[in-house]
Write a protein that holds these residues in place. Structure first.
Motif, short mmCIF file in Angstrom:
data_model
loop_
_atom_site.label_atom_id
_atom_site.label_comp_id
_atom_site.label_asym_id
_atom_site.label_seq_id
_atom_site.Cartn_x
_atom_site.Cartn_y
_atom_site.Cartn_z
N MET A 91 82.24 -48.07 39.83
CA MET A 91 82.26 -47.96 38.37
C MET A 91 83.66 -47.60 37.88
N TYR A 92 84.31 -46.69 38.59
CA TYR A 92 85.64 -46.25 38.17
C TYR A 92 86.61 -47.42 38.09
N SER A 93 86.65 -48.25 39.11
CA SER A 93 87.63 -49.35 39.13
C SER A 93 87.34 -50.37 38.03
N THR A 94 86.08 -50.60 37.73
CA THR A 94 85.72 -51.54 36.66
C THR A 94 86.17 -51.01 35.31
N ILE A 95 85.87 -49.75 35.03
CA ILE A 95 86.26 -49.15 33.75
C ILE A 95 87.78 -49.08 33.64
N GLN A 96 88.45 -48.73 34.74
CA GLN A 96 89.91 -48.68 34.71
C GLN A 96 90.50 -50.06 34.43
N PHE A 97 89.94 -51.08 35.05
CA PHE A 97 90.39 -52.45 34.81
C PHE A 97 90.22 -52.82 33.34
N LEU A 134 86.27 -43.45 31.12
CA LEU A 134 87.21 -43.35 32.23
C LEU A 134 87.63 -41.90 32.48
N TYR A 135 87.78 -41.14 31.43
CA TYR A 135 88.19 -39.73 31.56
C TYR A 135 87.20 -38.94 32.41
N PHE A 136 85.93 -39.25 32.28
CA PHE A 136 84.91 -38.49 33.00
C PHE A 136 84.59 -39.04 34.38
N VAL A 137 84.91 -40.30 34.66
CA VAL A 137 84.62 -40.85 35.99
C VAL A 137 85.87 -40.97 36.87
N SER A 138 87.03 -40.83 36.28
CA SER A 138 88.28 -41.00 37.02
C SER A 138 88.66 -39.73 37.78
N PRO A 139 89.26 -39.88 38.95
CA PRO A 139 89.78 -38.71 39.64
C PRO A 139 91.05 -38.15 38.96
N PHE A 140 91.60 -38.88 38.01
CA PHE A 140 92.81 -38.44 37.33
C PHE A 140 92.52 -37.77 35.99
N GLY A 141 91.28 -37.71 35.57
CA GLY A 141 90.92 -37.11 34.29
C GLY A 141 90.42 -35.69 34.45
N LEU A 142 89.19 -35.48 34.01
CA LEU A 142 88.61 -34.15 34.04
C LEU A 142 88.49 -33.60 35.45
N LYS A 143 88.20 -34.46 36.42
CA LYS A 143 88.09 -34.02 37.81
C LYS A 143 89.40 -33.43 38.31
#
Length: 144
Positions: free
Chosen positions: A1-7, A62-71
């Protein structure tokens, strides 16, 4: 999911920038040229509003599923972020939200104006501010 949303978020940004630049320059040129506000101007400003809101929704997901955001903030704390991590986790989202708020305010305020010149003035001011904010926080190193 992360890569799709980032794309989606990354490539939708090209459309956002294109339409936002078009809407901003359209408003500026017609404001300084004393042109009449027409249906096409309304559509351009509305389309800019729509694409920026879609970008905001993609960015929030993306902010909530990305390792670069909230995580990243949760794992390292605010003090543990380097400048690039802080850009992705704090500055980019905050300034993006602020830009969308300004664009939304400009669009809402222009609808209340009755004549062309004030409509273009409001759109020019708020869309230009939104565009400047968007350009200021794009992670350019990820784009090129």
């Amino acid at each position: 999911m992360y890569s799709t949303i980032q794309f989606l978020h990354s490539y939708w940004a090209y459309l956002v920038l294109t339409i936002l630049v078009l809407a901003t320059f359209n408003a500026l040129i017609k404001f300084f040229g004393n042109k009449e506000f027409q249906a096409n101007d309304f559509r351009i400003s509305l389309f800019a509003l729509i694409v920026t809101h879609i970008q905001l929704l993609l960015g929030l997901i993306l902010y909530f599923v990305s390792p670069f955001g909230l995580k990243n903030i949760t794992a390292n704390g605010m003090g543990g972020l380097d400048s690039f991590s802080r850009l992705l986790a704090v500055e980019h989202p905050f300034v993006g939200i602020l830009a969308v708020v300004l664009i939304t305010i400009g669009y809402s305020k222009h609808k209340k104006k009755l004549t062309s010149r004030p409509k273009f003035k409001v759109l020019s001011i708020f869309y230009t501010l939104g565009l400047i904010l968007v350009l200021s926080r794009i992670p350019w190193s990820n784009w090129f």
